[in-house]
Design a protein around this motif. Structure first.
Motif, short mmCIF file in Angstrom:
data_model
loop_
_atom_site.label_atom_id
_atom_site.label_comp_id
_atom_site.label_asym_id
_atom_site.label_seq_id
_atom_site.Cartn_x
_atom_site.Cartn_y
_atom_site.Cartn_z
N THR A 1 8.52 6.29 -32.73
CA THR A 1 8.93 6.93 -31.47
C THR A 1 9.76 6.01 -30.58
OG1 THR A 1 6.78 6.29 -30.55
CG2 THR A 1 6.98 8.54 -31.40
N ASP A 2 9.75 4.70 -30.86
CA ASP A 2 10.49 3.75 -30.02
C ASP A 2 11.76 3.22 -30.68
OD1 ASP A 2 8.59 3.86 -27.96
OD2 ASP A 2 7.34 2.34 -28.93
N ARG A 3 12.00 3.63 -31.93
CA ARG A 3 13.11 3.03 -32.68
C ARG A 3 14.48 3.33 -32.08
NH1 ARG A 3 10.71 4.63 -38.61
NH2 ARG A 3 9.06 3.04 -38.65
N GLN A 4 14.69 4.55 -31.62
CA GLN A 4 16.00 4.92 -31.10
C GLN A 4 16.36 4.08 -29.88
OE1 GLN A 4 16.66 9.16 -30.93
NE2 GLN A 4 18.34 8.96 -29.46
N ARG A 5 15.39 3.91 -28.96
CA ARG A 5 15.65 3.10 -27.77
C ARG A 5 15.83 1.63 -28.15
NH1 ARG A 5 12.35 5.17 -24.50
NH2 ARG A 5 13.81 6.05 -23.00
N PHE A 6 15.01 1.14 -29.08
CA PHE A 6 15.13 -0.26 -29.52
C PHE A 6 16.51 -0.51 -30.13
CE2 PHE A 6 14.95 -3.57 -32.74
CZ PHE A 6 14.34 -4.61 -32.08
N ASN A 7 16.97 0.41 -30.97
CA ASN A 7 18.27 0.24 -31.63
C ASN A 7 19.41 0.27 -30.61
OD1 ASN A 7 17.24 -0.02 -34.25
ND2 ASN A 7 17.10 2.19 -34.49
N ALA A 8 19.27 1.09 -29.57
CA ALA A 8 20.28 1.13 -28.51
C ALA A 8 20.31 -0.21 -27.77
CB ALA A 8 19.98 2.27 -27.54
N LEU A 9 19.12 -0.76 -27.47
CA LEU A 9 19.04 -2.06 -26.80
C LEU A 9 19.58 -3.18 -27.69
CD1 LEU A 9 15.53 -1.73 -25.11
CD2 LEU A 9 17.75 -1.74 -23.96
N ARG A 10 19.34 -3.05 -28.99
CA ARG A 10 19.87 -4.04 -29.94
C ARG A 10 21.39 -4.01 -29.94
NH1 ARG A 10 19.50 -3.56 -36.45
NH2 ARG A 10 20.30 -5.62 -36.99
N ASN A 11 21.99 -2.81 -29.91
CA ASN A 11 23.45 -2.69 -29.80
C ASN A 11 23.95 -3.34 -28.52
OD1 ASN A 11 24.31 -1.49 -32.14
ND2 ASN A 11 24.15 0.59 -31.38
N PHE A 12 23.19 -3.13 -27.43
CA PHE A 12 23.55 -3.71 -26.14
C PHE A 12 23.56 -5.24 -26.22
CE2 PHE A 12 21.94 -5.57 -22.13
CZ PHE A 12 23.01 -5.28 -21.32
N ILE A 13 22.54 -5.81 -26.87
CA ILE A 13 22.45 -7.27 -27.04
C ILE A 13 23.66 -7.79 -27.82
CG2 ILE A 13 21.16 -9.11 -28.19
CD1 ILE A 13 19.64 -8.21 -25.81
N HIS A 14 24.01 -7.08 -28.93
CA HIS A 14 25.14 -7.50 -29.75
C HIS A 14 26.44 -7.47 -28.95
CE1 HIS A 14 23.72 -8.30 -33.80
NE2 HIS A 14 22.84 -7.33 -33.66
N SER A 15 26.62 -6.40 -28.17
CA SER A 15 27.87 -6.25 -27.42
C SER A 15 27.95 -7.26 -26.27
CB SER A 15 28.00 -4.83 -26.87
OG SER A 15 26.87 -4.45 -26.12
N THR A 16 26.80 -7.63 -25.70
CA THR A 16 26.79 -8.66 -24.65
C THR A 16 27.24 -10.00 -25.23
OG1 THR A 16 24.96 -7.54 -23.53
CG2 THR A 16 25.37 -9.82 -22.92
#
Length: 405
Positions: free
Chosen positions: A124-139
């Motif tokens: 249930t938390d994977r979609q939000r985690f993956n979005a945050l992971r993308n954010f980390i990569h782009s930062t």
């Protein structure tokens, strides 16, 4: 605390990713300074898919059987040690060999981390985690070049490279603080040629019984191939076709990074409202739309709009696909499946990057970029037909009771 370990993992990813961007820029400058040849720099990028081809047809068998956390720690320390030694090498051939070995370790680390994340993060938390992971990569994509520039002023590219060695060491320590997810006392089968052969047979069986999952993975691999091939022309397009200065192109890259950040934050904030197939479908359409805007642009403004559009949409596609993959592939074979299909992806990238490079010399960069963008759009439209089909809705339900064995 529910998000303690995921946040710790995100911090480790962030530190490692930031160091990787600094290392990449510094290494490019060192090679360019020593040789004065753009081709010598391009060899660094060719080594990445070659390393994937050399490892991923067998590494999945090890990944699925070994302790993922310990393997990630080992690979981080190995890369940290090898990168630390890079500045002390004088021979260009030896540097290429060293970078190739580093890429071998990185190509094993990526699928290992994906399996570990899938086990650590509840469905249930994977979609939000993956979005945050993308954010980390782009930062890291935005901050990395800036920090590298400051380090070049204070020291040299060699200092920047050794900073990445430190970052990987910190990442390994952070991963050490995360839990072991494999069962203790579990007997690990010794990997041999027979075992690897049997693993490939198991992948074929899984692919036949899970055709939709495999087909979407193959389509997304095609999506990545198009992205990578068109990326290979972007710098030349911006500087030679649009006549942008190097600083203007650098700003254009920053705009692309902002697009990923905005897209990733949007995904993280509206997770409950954005279905997985909608994320994939939106990204599959609007990423090539961004490429087309860039392809037809005549000035910096339209080029920026194109870059922002494609990276904003790409963050949706990435978040949607990795969540779909984690939800539909058993963790027991996840390392093998991602490694096996990465071999195909790397091979296609090498072939098509070469073909596009040759044709752009013969027929012009803009013409080939436009043709490639329209072909990319055709793939995006087809992906939408596949992922938005009503009969396949169960594959994209985050709370579905349907599970693949």
């Amino acid at each position: 605390m529910k998000w303690k370990n995921p946040l710790l993992l995100l911090f480790g990813i962030g530190v490692s990713n930031l160091g990787a961007w600094i290392y990449l820029i510094a290494l490019n400058l060192i090679i360019l300074d020593r040789t004065g040849s753009p081709f010598a720099v391009s060899v660094l990028y060719i080594l990445i898919p070659i390393a994937t081809l050399c490892t991923n047809f067998w590494s999945g068998s090890f990944i699925d059987r070994l302790n993922k956390r310990n393997l990630m720690i080992f690979l981080d320390f190995i890369r940290a040690f090898l990168i630390y030694l890079l500045p002390y090498m004088d021979s260009l051939v030896l540097i290429y060999l060293w970078v190739f070995i580093i890429n071998l370790a990185s190509s094993i680390f990526e699928p290992t981390s994906t399996v570990y994340m899938t086990k650590l993060i509840p469905k249930t938390d994977r979609q939000r985690f993956n979005a945050l992971r993308n954010f980390i990569h782009s930062t890291g994509f935005i901050l990395g070049p800036s920090i590298a520039g400051v380090l070049f002023i204070l020291g040299s590219p060699y200092l920047a490279i050794q900073l990445n060695s430190l970052a990987l060491g910190i990442s390994a320590v952070i991963i050490f603080l995360l839990p072991k997810l494999e069962l203790r006392g579990k007997t690990v089968e010794k990997v041999s040629l027979r075992v690897i052969r049997n693993d490939w047979r198991e992948l074929v069986i899984f692919s036949k019984s899970n055709r939709h999952t495999t087909f979407v993975y193959v389509l997304f691999s095609g999506f990545i191939v198009f992205m990578t091939v068109l990326d290979s022309l972007e710098a030349a397009f911006a500087t030679k076709v649009l006549s942008l200065s190097e600083s203007a192109y650098g700003f254009l890259v920053s705009v692309a990074g902002i697009g990923v950040i905005v897209g990733s934050l949007t995904n993280a904030l509206f997770t409950s409202r954005l279905k997985i197939n909608i994320l994939i479908g939106f990204g599959a359409i609007f990423t090539p739309v961004g490429n087309l805007i860039f392809a037809f642009s005549q000035n910096f403004i339209w080029a920026s709009i194109g870059f922002f559009t494609l990276t904003f949409a790409l963050s949706f596609a990435n978040t949607g696909f990795i969540t779909f993959y984690q939800n539909n592939v058993p963790t027991e074979i996840m390392g093998r499946l991602s490694s096996a299909l990465s071999v195909l992806e790397a091979l296609l990238i090498i072939i098509f990057t070469g073909i596009v490079g040759i044709f752009s010399e013969l027929h012009g960069i803009r013409f080939i970029y436009i043709i490639g963008s329209f072909a990319f759009m055709a793939l995006g439209l087809f992906m939408n037909l596949v992922v938005l089909g009503k009969s396949k809705k169960a594959f994209y339900q985050e709370y579905s009771e349907r599970e693949h064995r």
